[in-house]
Design a protein around this motif. Sequence first.
Motif, PDB file in Angstrom:
ATOM      1  N   UNK A 138       0.857  -1.173   0.000  1.00  0.00           N
ATOM      2  CA  UNK A 138       0.000   0.000   0.000  1.00  0.00           C
ATOM      3  C   UNK A 138       0.895   1.226   0.000  1.00  0.00           C
ATOM      4  N   UNK A 139       0.327   2.380  -0.316  1.00  0.00           N
ATOM      5  CA  UNK A 139       1.067   3.633  -0.309  1.00  0.00           C
ATOM      6  C   UNK A 139       0.197   4.717   0.295  1.00  0.00           C
ATOM      7  N   UNK A 140       0.842   5.663   0.980  1.00  0.00           N
ATOM      8  CA  UNK A 140       0.095   6.685   1.691  1.00  0.00           C
ATOM      9  C   UNK A 140       1.005   7.883   1.948  1.00  0.00           C
ATOM     10  N   UNK A 141       0.513   8.807   2.764  1.00  0.00           N
ATOM     11  CA  UNK A 141       1.322   9.909   3.267  1.00  0.00           C
ATOM     12  C   UNK A 141       0.979  10.091   4.746  1.00  0.00           C
ATOM     13  N   UNK A 142       1.507  11.137   5.361  1.00  0.00           N
ATOM     14  CA  UNK A 142       1.483  11.296   6.812  1.00  0.00           C
ATOM     15  C   UNK A 142       0.197  10.942   7.529  1.00  0.00           C
ATOM     16  N   UNK A 143      -0.938  11.602   7.245  1.00  0.00           N
ATOM     17  CA  UNK A 143      -2.167  11.275   7.977  1.00  0.00           C
ATOM     18  C   UNK A 143      -2.593   9.821   7.813  1.00  0.00           C
ATOM     19  N   UNK A 152       4.822  -7.258   4.403  1.00  0.00           N
ATOM     20  CA  UNK A 152       4.107  -6.280   3.585  1.00  0.00           C
ATOM     21  C   UNK A 152       5.031  -5.087   3.364  1.00  0.00           C
ATOM     22  N   UNK A 153       4.743  -4.307   2.344  1.00  0.00           N
ATOM     23  CA  UNK A 153       5.491  -3.083   2.069  1.00  0.00           C
ATOM     24  C   UNK A 153       4.541  -1.901   2.163  1.00  0.00           C
ATOM     25  N   UNK A 154       4.951  -0.884   2.927  1.00  0.00           N
ATOM     26  CA  UNK A 154       4.174   0.344   3.084  1.00  0.00           C
ATOM     27  C   UNK A 154       5.020   1.495   2.571  1.00  0.00           C
ATOM     28  N   UNK A 155       4.536   2.204   1.555  1.00  0.00           N
ATOM     29  CA  UNK A 155       5.237   3.370   1.021  1.00  0.00           C
ATOM     30  C   UNK A 155       4.625   4.613   1.644  1.00  0.00           C
ATOM     31  N   UNK A 156       5.487   5.462   2.208  1.00  0.00           N
ATOM     32  CA  UNK A 156       5.040   6.732   2.784  1.00  0.00           C
ATOM     33  C   UNK A 156       5.755   7.858   2.046  1.00  0.00           C
ATOM     34  N   UNK A 183       8.973   2.158   3.024  1.00  0.00           N
ATOM     35  CA  UNK A 183       9.765   2.925   2.065  1.00  0.00           C
ATOM     36  C   UNK A 183       9.396   4.388   2.230  1.00  0.00           C
ATOM     37  N   UNK A 184      10.386   5.205   2.597  1.00  0.00           N
ATOM     38  CA  UNK A 184      10.167   6.618   2.882  1.00  0.00           C
ATOM     39  C   UNK A 184      10.688   7.484   1.741  1.00  0.00           C
ATOM     40  N   UNK A 185       9.769   8.006   0.941  1.00  0.00           N
ATOM     41  CA  UNK A 185      10.100   9.054  -0.002  1.00  0.00           C
ATOM     42  C   UNK A 185       9.651  10.377   0.610  1.00  0.00           C
ATOM     43  N   UNK A 186       9.989  11.492  -0.025  1.00  0.00           N
ATOM     44  CA  UNK A 186       9.337  12.745   0.326  1.00  0.00           C
ATOM     45  C   UNK A 186       8.646  13.282  -0.925  1.00  0.00           C
ATOM     46  N   UNK A 187       7.832  14.296  -0.755  1.00  0.00           N
ATOM     47  CA  UNK A 187       7.009  14.787  -1.875  1.00  0.00           C
ATOM     48  C   UNK A 187       7.846  15.091  -3.109  1.00  0.00           C
ATOM     49  N   UNK A 188       9.015  15.692  -2.909  1.00  0.00           N
ATOM     50  CA  UNK A 188       9.842  16.044  -4.060  1.00  0.00           C
ATOM     51  C   UNK A 188      10.297  14.800  -4.805  1.00  0.00           C
TER      52      UNK A 188
END
Length: 372
Positions: free
Chosen positions: A71-76, A95-99, A162-167
């Motif tokens: 799954x993939x998501x962001x902060x909230x 499992x893999x979680x992308x933030x 997996x931690x990306x940032x918006x950029x």
Amino acid sequence: MLTGNEACALAAIAAGMRFYAGYPITPSSEIAEYLSKLLPIHGGVFIAMEDEIASIGAIIGASLAGTKSMTATSGPGFSLMQENIGYASMTEVPVVIVNVMRGGPSTGLPTLPAQSDVMQARWGTHGDHPVIALTPYSVLEAYELTVRAFNLAEQYRVPVILLLDETLGHVSEKVVLPEPASLTIVDRSRPSCPPADYVPYAETESGVPPMADIGEGYRHHVTGLFHDETGFQTNDGAQIDRQMRRLCRKIDQARDAIVEVDPYLMDDAEIAVVAYGSSARASRHAIRQARDSGIKAGMLRPRTLWPFMGNEIRAYTGRVRAWVVPEMNLGQIAHEVEWAVQGRGEVHRVNRVDGSLIEPRQVLEKIQEVCR
């Protein structure tokens, strides 16, 4: 030309992911959008869920049935997933979680970058628990580390973040992707015994028990309660202690194989930058500028954020006299650097929380300040 989000989606398919459940949230939504088109082509299943709690619950269920899931998501949304991240840790479900991180807290800055979820990635769920978190700094690394996230999740039966940032999620870069046949793909260890002899949480040398798929004939009881080797609840203190220590030991004893660090100009560095994600891109440029002016600067960049690279930092503390830690938060990883340095060098922070990127100028100015 790919964005980080697109590279992440392509890499998940290449790694064998065939089930995605998610809820759209800026700035990760492109991952879901891309996979909604890719997964049916590759024989997979895409489900748009009603919220993030249901999303991570669905991927845990799919993984228990034997399918690599993400799954993939962001902060909230990441906040909403924390209880089930703990459940996946306790039940040892890969499992893999992308933030794709954005500014917070609360709704915060939906379309602007931040790196403020890095401590949440390690300690967001309650209780002691194992976790692995990876952090790319380029589109190509978003691809490489997505594949690695699935490999680590499968190998150690643990949720991997997996931690990306918006950029990084939205930047477009020219990349040369590896041929799928050249990728190393890891699948979970399967039981070799007859179903009647299967013990789902048996002690092994690696600390990682073989995992049978639910529905293939092996008895497999799954509970978030402390359980014995059969998977059923226990209140026996000795068994509880043994399970807790095994859960953490399977990551601790494999730490050197899990942690990846990219040193840049560290052979003679006297000033070292510790940076990750987009901040590492700015730092790399600043280090080149510092070198041009005669300052011996270098960078240690973690590709694996958790477990933390404390040992790798300590290897340089006899020579490096000062450390600079640029982050788009108020100093979350700087605390870890201070712990690793153990007083054998100054630690200086460069922090930005206004929704803008760390600039090379800011890092260079801090390096020059430290040298005065």
